[in-house]
Design a protein around this motif. Sequence first.
Motif, PDB file in Angstrom:
ATOM      1  N   ASN A 153       3.157 -15.520   4.991  1.00 16.16           N
ATOM      2  CA  ASN A 153       2.153 -14.567   4.517  1.00 16.16           C
ATOM      3  C   ASN A 153       0.938 -15.337   4.031  1.00 16.16           C
ATOM      4  OD1 ASN A 153       3.448 -11.808   4.389  1.00 16.16           O
ATOM      5  ND2 ASN A 153       5.012 -13.168   3.550  1.00 16.16           N
TER       6      ASN A 153
ATOM      7  N   TYR B 118       2.309 -10.524  -1.245  1.00 16.16           N
ATOM      8  CA  TYR B 118       2.037  -9.112  -1.577  1.00 16.16           C
ATOM      9  C   TYR B 118       2.323  -8.813  -3.041  1.00 16.16           C
ATOM     10  CZ  TYR B 118       6.926  -7.738  -2.149  1.00 16.16           C
ATOM     11  OH  TYR B 118       8.192  -7.598  -2.633  1.00 16.16           O
TER      12      TYR B 118
ATOM     13  N   TYR C 273      -4.508  -0.334   7.430  1.00 15.97           N
ATOM     14  CA  TYR C 273      -4.794   0.676   6.400  1.00 15.97           C
ATOM     15  C   TYR C 273      -4.987   0.103   5.005  1.00 15.97           C
ATOM     16  CZ  TYR C 273       0.301   0.230   5.866  1.00 15.97           C
ATOM     17  OH  TYR C 273       1.556  -0.263   5.709  1.00 15.97           O
ATOM     18  N   LYS C 274      -4.958  -1.216   4.858  1.00 11.90           N
ATOM     19  CA  LYS C 274      -5.182  -1.810   3.531  1.00 11.90           C
ATOM     20  C   LYS C 274      -6.676  -2.100   3.393  1.00 11.90           C
ATOM     21  CE  LYS C 274      -0.408  -3.229   3.090  1.00 11.90           C
ATOM     22  NZ  LYS C 274       0.623  -4.202   3.435  1.00 11.90           N
TER      23      LYS C 274
ATOM     24  N   PHE D 116       7.211  -9.933   1.912  1.00 10.54           N
ATOM     25  CA  PHE D 116       7.392  -8.490   1.878  1.00 10.54           C
ATOM     26  C   PHE D 116       8.677  -8.196   2.655  1.00 10.54           C
ATOM     27  CE2 PHE D 116       6.484  -4.177   3.521  1.00 10.54           C
ATOM     28  CZ  PHE D 116       6.041  -3.550   2.369  1.00 10.54           C
TER      29      PHE D 116
ATOM     30  N   ASP E 119       1.125 -13.463   8.622  1.00 20.72           N
ATOM     31  CA  ASP E 119       0.955 -12.056   8.278  1.00 20.72           C
ATOM     32  C   ASP E 119      -0.270 -11.962   7.361  1.00 20.72           C
ATOM     33  OD1 ASP E 119       1.009  -9.527   7.094  1.00 20.72           O
ATOM     34  OD2 ASP E 119       3.184  -9.369   7.360  1.00 20.72           O
TER      35      ASP E 119
ATOM     36  N   SER F   8       2.822  -0.476  14.231  1.00 15.17           N
ATOM     37  CA  SER F   8       2.742  -0.817  12.806  1.00 15.17           C
ATOM     38  C   SER F   8       2.827  -2.323  12.595  1.00 15.17           C
ATOM     39  CB  SER F   8       3.883  -0.134  12.052  1.00 15.17           C
ATOM     40  OG  SER F   8       5.110  -0.664  12.513  1.00 15.17           O
ATOM     41  N   THR F   9       2.528  -2.753  11.401  1.00 16.04           N
ATOM     42  CA  THR F   9       2.685  -4.172  11.058  1.00 16.04           C
ATOM     43  C   THR F   9       4.133  -4.593  11.297  1.00 16.04           C
ATOM     44  OG1 THR F   9       0.970  -3.928   9.386  1.00 16.04           O
ATOM     45  CG2 THR F   9       2.353  -5.876   9.222  1.00 16.04           C
ATOM     46  N   SER F  10       5.068  -3.742  10.876  1.00 14.42           N
ATOM     47  CA  SER F  10       6.494  -4.083  11.048  1.00 14.42           C
ATOM     48  C   SER F  10       6.816  -4.354  12.515  1.00 14.42           C
ATOM     49  CB  SER F  10       7.375  -2.935  10.549  1.00 14.42           C
ATOM     50  OG  SER F  10       7.169  -2.709   9.186  1.00 14.42           O
TER      51      SER F  10
ATOM     52  N   SER G 106      -1.624  -9.171   6.140  1.00 14.68           N
ATOM     53  CA  SER G 106      -1.718  -7.841   5.534  1.00 14.68           C
ATOM     54  C   SER G 106      -2.624  -7.822   4.306  1.00 14.68           C
ATOM     55  CB  SER G 106      -0.330  -7.340   5.127  1.00 14.68           C
ATOM     56  OG  SER G 106       0.412  -7.001   6.269  1.00 14.68           O
ATOM     57  N   HIS G 107      -2.546  -8.876   3.482  1.00 14.39           N
ATOM     58  CA  HIS G 107      -3.319  -8.872   2.232  1.00 14.39           C
ATOM     59  C   HIS G 107      -4.512  -9.809   2.272  1.00 14.39           C
ATOM     60  CE1 HIS G 107      -0.787  -6.121  -0.017  1.00 14.39           C
ATOM     61  NE2 HIS G 107       0.174  -6.579   0.753  1.00 14.39           N
TER      62      HIS G 107
ATOM     63  N   THR H  39      10.013  -6.098   4.667  1.00 13.42           N
ATOM     64  CA  THR H  39      10.075  -5.739   6.087  1.00 13.42           C
ATOM     65  C   THR H  39       9.973  -6.984   6.968  1.00 13.42           C
ATOM     66  OG1 THR H  39       9.396  -4.037   7.672  1.00 13.42           O
ATOM     67  CG2 THR H  39       7.619  -5.254   6.642  1.00 13.42           C
ATOM     68  N   ASP H  40       9.131  -7.930   6.596  1.00 16.20           N
ATOM     69  CA  ASP H  40       8.985  -9.143   7.405  1.00 16.20           C
ATOM     70  C   ASP H  40      10.302  -9.916   7.439  1.00 16.20           C
ATOM     71  OD1 ASP H  40       6.383  -8.196   6.490  1.00 16.20           O
ATOM     72  OD2 ASP H  40       5.514 -10.028   7.291  1.00 16.20           O
TER      73      ASP H  40
HETATM   74  C1  LIG Z   1       1.797  -3.762   3.808  1.00 15.50           C
HETATM   75  C2  LIG Z   1       2.657  -4.770   4.480  1.00 15.50           C
HETATM   76  C3  LIG Z   1       3.415  -4.419   5.593  1.00 15.50           C
HETATM   77  C4  LIG Z   1       3.405  -2.986   6.057  1.00 15.50           C
HETATM   78  O1  LIG Z   1       4.179  -2.764   7.152  1.00 15.50           O
HETATM   79  P1  LIG Z   1       4.182  -1.322   7.827  1.00 15.50           P
HETATM   80  O2  LIG Z   1       4.847  -1.535   9.091  1.00 15.50           O
HETATM   81  O3  LIG Z   1       2.780  -0.829   7.901  1.00 15.50           O
HETATM   82  O4  LIG Z   1       4.961  -0.415   6.918  1.00 15.50           O
HETATM   83  C5  LIG Z   1       4.142  -5.410   6.227  1.00 15.50           C
HETATM   84  N1  LIG Z   1       4.123  -6.685   5.770  1.00 15.50           N
HETATM   85  C6  LIG Z   1       3.416  -7.040   4.684  1.00 15.50           C
HETATM   86  C7  LIG Z   1       3.407  -8.458   4.222  1.00 15.50           C
HETATM   87  C8  LIG Z   1       2.679  -6.092   3.992  1.00 15.50           C
HETATM   88  O5  LIG Z   1       1.984  -6.426   2.921  1.00 15.50           O
END
Ligand SMILES: *Cc1c(COP(=O)(O)O)cnc(C)c1O
Length: 422
Positions: A186, A190, A240-241, A146, A215, A113-115, A217-218, A148-149
Amino acid sequence: MRHVVPQRVADGRDTSVAGLAARAAAADTADPLAHLRDQFDLDEELVYLDGNSLGALPTSVPSRLREVVEQEWGRGLIRSWRDAGWWDAPERVGDRIAPLVGAAPGQIVVGDSTSINVFRLTVAGLRAAVGRDPRRTELLVDGTTFPTDGYLAESAARLTGATLVPCHPSELVDRLDDRTGLVLLNHVDYRTGELWDLPALTAAARGAGALTLWDLSHSAGALPVGLDRAEVDLAVGCGYKYLNGGPGAPAFCYASSDLQDRLDQPLAGWCSHADPFGMEPEYRAAKGATRLRTGTPEILSLLSLDAALDVWADVDLAEVRRKSLALTDFFVSCLDALAPPGSFRLLTPREDGRRGSQVALECDDARAVMATLERQGVIGDHRPPNVCRFGFAPLYTRFVDALTAADALSTCLRARVGIGRA
Ligand SMILES: *Cc1c(COP(=O)(O)O)cnc(C)c1O
């Protein structure tokens, strides 16, 4: 009859709903990417503005997945690791993503995953920075990131003994010094949809002797990224985005070819070993991007992403960027024209150069507003406390969708300020 709306846009254009509808229709007719919508399985009636959270289903995916499951898995069984090319799929799909983010082949692997990849590359980046210069123990992290980062950066800092320094991208240049080891940023925020200047911030970090981890992601699949040209060291992106790989599709890791062989990643599993089938007791890291793999690849979702990438054949990313900016700009003009003054606050910058592919705004009761829109077939999303997000995936979003969404949102905001329910 629709309530008469004050015309507040001073460019002399007709900002009534009918005038805006004519503009939307003309823009859709002239759109060189319009035909790509046919490659997605979308309900005609639905206005889907959440492709920045879960991309739509490409029509190439179901039949390909059926084949993977029934033939490659069902009939081929274990032979498919070799005969169907499963084993090399992380690198092969990575090389298909490479042109979308401006990378030469051999620098991207897909998996996890991205995480997980944020963690993997943050630790690897910090180790590489300290390995080069032991004073470089600081990790600068976009404080608006985001969550998680941010969580993973904190954990990576604890693991490596690095010091976490929260830093807004706008103040990065002033915060860099000879203790900075790695910068985690980023490309597009996000929440607000703000686009940061990747080439300039990368050059500033590099100039100060620090490594960069972006990152994407977006941004991957929404706009040109240009990783090699900007001399980015490390990057992660979401499958998946805007890449439409399906729910939980694996993410990707980029490591520039100059850095790869100096990377010591924390999740050094057998698939990142130089000789995975040698089953050696000692770890020896593989060469190239393969060293960023860990365990058995998630073949079903990886090959779903692979099939989803078919839609990019012959797509010009400059055209994608032009359309994305035109869509978001048009959506904002529609809101300016139709929504009551003061009923919302735009969070996304109006300047083209500072905007990704989404529009975010703040309004009262954002959660209830987005729920109302969803009941009307307009799907965006809500982020606490009061942010409404509308993602404009350029491959399948139409200008008429932007107008329908802005009109529905304006009606909702008008009802809330208690006017215009004529
Ligand atoms: C969508 C997103 C994620 C998603 O992380 P997952 O591991 O797929 O849940 C992580 N970081 C950013 C900046 C995002 O926008």
